[in-house]
Enzyme design. Structure first.
Site, PDB file in Angstrom:
ATOM      1  N   GLU A 144     -45.304 -35.995 -92.290  1.00 56.72           N
ATOM      2  CA  GLU A 144     -44.693 -34.390 -91.984  1.00 56.72           C
ATOM      3  C   GLU A 144     -45.396 -34.403 -90.538  1.00 56.72           C
ATOM      4  OE1 GLU A 144     -42.561 -33.238 -93.229  1.00 56.72           O
ATOM      5  OE2 GLU A 144     -42.613 -34.214 -95.492  1.00 56.72           O
ATOM      6  N   CYS A 162     -47.065 -25.748 -88.118  1.00 59.15           N
ATOM      7  CA  CYS A 162     -46.262 -26.724 -87.920  1.00 59.15           C
ATOM      8  C   CYS A 162     -44.755 -26.326 -87.710  1.00 59.15           C
ATOM      9  CB  CYS A 162     -46.390 -28.064 -88.828  1.00 59.15           C
ATOM     10  SG  CYS A 162     -45.873 -27.619 -90.376  1.00 59.15           S
TER      11      CYS A 162
END
Length: 466
Positions: A212, A246
């Site tokens: 990720e 993110c």
């Protein structure tokens, strides 16, 4: 490799082999203990994270970490028994009356590498999926959040046996050693640069990985958008955790001639969200470390030296002492600037014009595929066009960030923004082996398809290959 880390892993592997497929009550018990750990220690957790950041509001930790962590656990408790069922599958006509099925089984020992920006949620989220799938879990917390890492390790040690869940703390060298363990699956959340190293370390053991990562997630304000509402939702997504997210909007594409309107609206929105920022406001999060603060200053300064214009959203200047960095818009940017080549991970927001929606699409597609894409638009045909012509890890339409909170949607990147996905059933399957099982019937025709290959075999092949 540190001996204690390897010993913990070996103990987990042995425990996993002794109880290869734990029943649902055992898995549910672990999930319930994880839920109690989070719920009963909310104030301690928020205080530790705030101390690590220099300051982060209790409410922000509740909203962005505690709430989604508990929701994910509740979702797994509601559906986990169903996820682990043996699933019947159809059998080819010529192989009947044999039967086929899929049996989900735990992989064994799962490793989870946690970043500093959401140290609770990005640990508990994947832990939830791994535990629901019946695995043992080792977690590596970030050295940038040492107070929380120490607290989390202590809480886990109180609630779980060492061969159920273990937390490893330490510096970058400890992270490298952790990634080199022969896990049955390794999930890493963090930067693309570090992701390369993690994947290389895992490859020595042929450990499958879920990465990720991040990248530059665009927000597109379409020609038919509610413009001011779009600005508000982009600012909400960008200022949460001071942009240290993110999937935060990394840059904004606006219709040509609308940059000043965006700036004016953004200043109003920010003033309403964070009034009196320079004095008594405690809602705005600090930058996690002096190094990260200095990097943001360097990104902004370099862009301005190369011709970009900076538009602060308030009159308060960045403060190295408190590491409070108010948001700044950047206009006149180009792809040669660092701010447009690197993931920003902070409250700088480039604003770029586009002449038509296809130009905006072409700009997004000319760059690495992002972890998230945000589109603000009312026209259904335009929405469908953008969705079909772009590829990204996930999408929120007419909002930001919220796709990550949907437990029935997979969360994961694509290309440079990552590989693999988790959350809900998708996480369960990531951390499971979906074992295919074919069961032959006592009465079957398989004996007709074996040597010696004579006339009977030829007749059978004529039936099979038509």
């Amino acid at each position: 490799m540190r001996q204690d880390m390897r010993q913990t892993f070996d103990a987990m592997r042995a425990a996993s082999l002794r109880a290869q497929t734990p029943p649902w009550p055992e898995r549910a018990d672990r999930l319930q203990r994880l839920r109690a750990l989070v719920k009963d220690n909310r104030e301690k957790i928020a205080a530790a994270i705030s101390a690590d950041f220099h300051h982060r509001a209790f409410q922000e930790t509740e909203l962005a970490e505690v709430f989604p962590a508990l929701e994910g656990i509740a979702h797994a408790l509601r559906h986990g028994r169903h996820w682990m069922r043996v699933r019947r599958r159809s059998t080819g006509l010529w192989f009947k009356p044999a039967s086929s099925k899929i049996m989900p089984q735990p992989l064994g020992v799962v490793g989870i590498v946690v970043p500093w920006n959401y140290p609770l949620y990005l640990a508990v989220g994947p832990m939830t999926a791994a535990l629901a799938a019946g695995n043992r879990v080792m977690v590596k917390q970030s050295e940038f959040t040492p107070r929380f890492a120490e607290l989390f390790a202590a809480l886990v040690a109180e609630a779980f046996a060492p061969d159920e869940i273990a937390v490893v703390n330490g510096d970058a060298e400890a992270a490298r050693e952790f990634s080199a363990l022969p896990f049955d699956h390794l999930l890493f959340t963090g930067s693309t640069a570090v992701g390369h190293h993690v994947m290389r370390a895992a490859s020595d053991n042929l450990t499958p990985v879920t990465l990720e990562l991040g990248g530059k997630s665009p927000a597109i304000i379409g020609p038919g958008a509610d413009f001011d509402k779009a600005v508000e939702r982009i600012l909400v997504g960008k200022t949460l955790n001071a942009g240290q997210t993110c999937i935060a909007p990394d840059y904004v594409l606006v219709p040509e001639g609308q940059q000043q309107r965006f700036a004016d609206s953004a200043r109003r929105v920010f003033a309403s969200m964070y009034p009196d920022l320079g004095n008594s406001n405690t809602d705005y999060t600090s930058i996690v470390s002096p190094r990260h603060f200095a990097r943001l200053q360097e990104l902004a300064a370099a862009a301005q030296q190369e011709g970009a214009a900076a538009v602060p959203l308030c009159d308060t200047a960045p403060d190295p002492a408190t590491r409070r960095f108010p948001p700044v818009l950047l206009t006149g940017v180009n792809d040669g600037m660092r701010v447009m080549r690197e993931e920003i991970f902070g409250p700088l927001l480039p604003v770029l014009p586009y002449a038509g929606i296809d130009e905006a699409i072409a700009y997004v597609n000319a760059h690495p595929r992002p972890l998230a894409l945000y589109l603000f638009e009312k026209n259904g045909a335009t929405i469908d066009h953008v969705m079909r012509q772009t590829v990204s890890g996930g999408v929120s339409i007419n909002d930001t960030l919220l796709h990550i909170a949907q437990d029935d949607l997979p969360f994961g990147g694509v290309g440079a923004s990552g590989m693999g996905a988790y959350h809900g059933e998708y996480g369960f399957e990531t951390f499971s082996k979906l074992k295919p099982i074919f069961r032959q019937s006592a009465f079957n025709g398989a004996g007709l398809l074996k040597p010696p290959y004579g006339k009977t075999f030829a007749r059978m092949m004529k039936l099979l290959v038509r």
